[in-house]
Design a protein around this motif. Sequence first.
Motif, PDB file in Angstrom:
ATOM      1  N   GLN A 129       0.765  -1.304   0.089  1.00 16.61           N
ATOM      2  CA  GLN A 129      -0.057  -0.012  -0.074  1.00 16.61           C
ATOM      3  C   GLN A 129       0.946   1.231  -0.162  1.00 16.61           C
ATOM      4  N   LYS A 130       1.955   1.311   0.675  1.00 16.54           N
ATOM      5  CA  LYS A 130       2.884   2.543   0.867  1.00 16.54           C
ATOM      6  C   LYS A 130       4.233   2.096   0.064  1.00 16.54           C
ATOM      7  N   VAL A 131       4.471   3.117  -0.806  1.00 20.10           N
ATOM      8  CA  VAL A 131       5.551   2.788  -1.763  1.00 20.10           C
ATOM      9  C   VAL A 131       6.517   4.043  -1.762  1.00 20.10           C
ATOM     10  N   LEU A 132       7.763   3.722  -1.819  1.00 19.39           N
ATOM     11  CA  LEU A 132       8.796   4.706  -1.933  1.00 19.39           C
ATOM     12  C   LEU A 132       9.418   4.622  -3.213  1.00 19.39           C
ATOM     13  N   ILE A 133       9.548   5.564  -4.093  1.00 24.07           N
ATOM     14  CA  ILE A 133      10.453   5.698  -5.490  1.00 24.07           C
ATOM     15  C   ILE A 133      11.540   6.490  -5.183  1.00 24.07           C
ATOM     16  N   LEU A 134      12.629   5.953  -5.442  1.00 30.46           N
ATOM     17  CA  LEU A 134      14.003   6.709  -5.364  1.00 30.46           C
ATOM     18  C   LEU A 134      14.445   6.936  -7.029  1.00 30.46           C
ATOM     19  N   GLY A 135      14.326   8.317  -7.344  1.00 29.91           N
ATOM     20  CA  GLY A 135      14.415   8.288  -8.778  1.00 29.91           C
ATOM     21  C   GLY A 135      13.004   8.636  -9.309  1.00 29.91           C
ATOM     22  N   GLY A 136      12.836   8.173 -10.645  1.00 29.30           N
ATOM     23  CA  GLY A 136      11.410   8.057 -11.305  1.00 29.30           C
ATOM     24  C   GLY A 136      10.748   9.404 -11.361  1.00 29.30           C
ATOM     25  N   GLY A 137      11.538  10.524 -11.627  1.00 35.04           N
ATOM     26  CA  GLY A 137      11.035  11.637 -12.024  1.00 35.04           C
ATOM     27  C   GLY A 137      10.317  11.871 -13.357  1.00 35.04           C
ATOM     28  N   ASP A 138      10.328  10.735 -13.978  1.00 37.48           N
ATOM     29  CA  ASP A 138       9.633  10.892 -15.263  1.00 37.48           C
ATOM     30  C   ASP A 138       8.278  10.566 -15.100  1.00 37.48           C
ATOM     31  N   GLY A 139       7.902  10.180 -13.783  1.00 37.85           N
ATOM     32  CA  GLY A 139       6.378   9.559 -13.437  1.00 37.85           C
ATOM     33  C   GLY A 139       6.144   8.152 -14.108  1.00 37.85           C
ATOM     34  N   LEU A 140       6.901   7.481 -14.721  1.00 38.26           N
ATOM     35  CA  LEU A 140       6.558   6.274 -15.193  1.00 38.26           C
ATOM     36  C   LEU A 140       6.389   5.204 -14.141  1.00 38.26           C
ATOM     37  N   PRO A 141       7.243   4.914 -13.160  1.00 35.54           N
ATOM     38  CA  PRO A 141       7.204   4.109 -12.031  1.00 35.54           C
ATOM     39  C   PRO A 141       5.723   4.148 -11.521  1.00 35.54           C
ATOM     40  N   ALA A 142       5.181   5.487 -11.111  1.00 33.70           N
ATOM     41  CA  ALA A 142       4.102   5.900 -10.782  1.00 33.70           C
ATOM     42  C   ALA A 142       3.017   5.495 -11.212  1.00 33.70           C
ATOM     43  N   LYS A 143       3.271   5.620 -12.765  1.00 39.28           N
ATOM     44  CA  LYS A 143       2.041   5.203 -13.570  1.00 39.28           C
ATOM     45  C   LYS A 143       1.660   3.896 -13.572  1.00 39.28           C
ATOM     46  N   GLU A 144       2.638   2.866 -13.410  1.00 34.82           N
ATOM     47  CA  GLU A 144       2.367   1.551 -13.531  1.00 34.82           C
ATOM     48  C   GLU A 144       1.696   1.159 -11.875  1.00 34.82           C
ATOM     49  N   LEU A 145       2.284   2.058 -10.880  1.00 33.85           N
ATOM     50  CA  LEU A 145       1.857   1.446  -9.324  1.00 33.85           C
ATOM     51  C   LEU A 145       0.078   2.123  -9.588  1.00 33.85           C
ATOM     52  N   LEU A 146      -0.073   3.241 -10.270  1.00 33.85           N
ATOM     53  CA  LEU A 146      -1.333   3.642 -10.070  1.00 33.85           C
ATOM     54  C   LEU A 146      -2.506   2.894 -11.039  1.00 33.85           C
ATOM     55  N   ASN A 147      -2.202   2.068 -11.684  1.00 30.78           N
ATOM     56  CA  ASN A 147      -2.895   0.979 -12.314  1.00 30.78           C
ATOM     57  C   ASN A 147      -3.589   0.334 -11.298  1.00 30.78           C
ATOM     58  N   PHE A 148      -2.954   0.067 -10.042  1.00 26.72           N
ATOM     59  CA  PHE A 148      -3.440  -0.588  -9.085  1.00 26.72           C
ATOM     60  C   PHE A 148      -4.021   0.601  -7.913  1.00 26.72           C
ATOM     61  N   GLU A 149      -4.604   1.568  -8.262  1.00 25.05           N
ATOM     62  CA  GLU A 149      -4.850   2.751  -7.337  1.00 25.05           C
ATOM     63  C   GLU A 149      -5.623   2.412  -6.086  1.00 25.05           C
ATOM     64  N   ASP A 150      -6.720   1.222  -6.503  1.00 23.90           N
ATOM     65  CA  ASP A 150      -7.410   0.689  -5.356  1.00 23.90           C
ATOM     66  C   ASP A 150      -6.848   0.279  -4.166  1.00 23.90           C
ATOM     67  N   GLN A 151      -5.494  -0.347  -4.580  1.00 19.67           N
ATOM     68  CA  GLN A 151      -4.838  -0.882  -3.539  1.00 19.67           C
ATOM     69  C   GLN A 151      -3.474  -0.088  -3.166  1.00 19.67           C
ATOM     70  N   ILE A 152      -3.083   0.989  -3.729  1.00 20.99           N
ATOM     71  CA  ILE A 152      -2.012   1.683  -3.278  1.00 20.99           C
ATOM     72  C   ILE A 152      -2.608   2.953  -2.483  1.00 20.99           C
TER      73      ILE A 152
END
Length: 276
Positions: free
Chosen positions: A86-109
């Motif tokens: 549920q709680k995620v830390l991304i190091l780097g990822g300033g392009d927003g692409l890791p967050a995009k993949e995570l938010l495909n599971f927005e009900d979980q995150i």
Amino acid sequence: DRFNLYPKETIIKNFKTKYQEITIVAHDLKNNSKIDEQVILNKKNDFIIKAYLNNIYQFQVTLSYPHDQYHYEMINPVIKTFHHIQKVLILGGGDGLPAKELLNFEDQIDSIDIIDIDKDWYNFSKNNLLMKEVNHNSLNNKKVNFINGNAFSETKKINKKYDLIIIDFPEGESLESLRIHSIEFTTTLKSLLSERGIILSQEDTFTDKESSQLIANTLISSNLNTLFGSYNRGEEYLIQFISFKDPTMIAPFMETNKNRKIKYKKMKLQGDIISY
């Protein structure tokens, strides 16, 4: 790969921040007579978008597809296996692409914290219309929180636990120079994990057997149970490291992902570690 403008490609943006030079390139699939941001946004099926940081390839996104293959293969196996994340830390990822993949599971995150040293790159990815199309506007999601700073110092200030930590830094020039693989940094990250927490990283520069074992040794020496995953992505050979605080999580992960094209194996300590 180093930056090289191929036929049917056009530079859409090129600018420098305090930390890096950023080049955004559009590859035209349909021979359009004019190419600019507005044309691309109006004809999304016609283009592939690429990004280079300091002339080193970072990502390629087909705008008509829901995923970019790199981050999909990196994140999807873990999220689909473990619903407690549920709680995620991304190091780097300033392009927003890791967050995009995570938010495909927005009900979980529940929350996504992003630590990136380059505020200008992050803000460009957050506000530029083309980049918002690339990352599905992930950086404007209310669940995303941005922390501007150096990950090695900022992680020492955090007083919360994460179910998943994703390392998504640009690649370095030598393995020994990468603090992200050092025992000191790995120990800090482990202290931020929840009881069933996971550290996830992917490597596409140092893919030889010796370098992979060295990275794994450092993770294992931090008392993390580490899987090594490998697969071919076109002409590139990529490897993953998935490190579990709880060793009982390895078996269900292996079972759930046994039919994926990524092949996983548990790593054992053999040789040196990386100390920064």
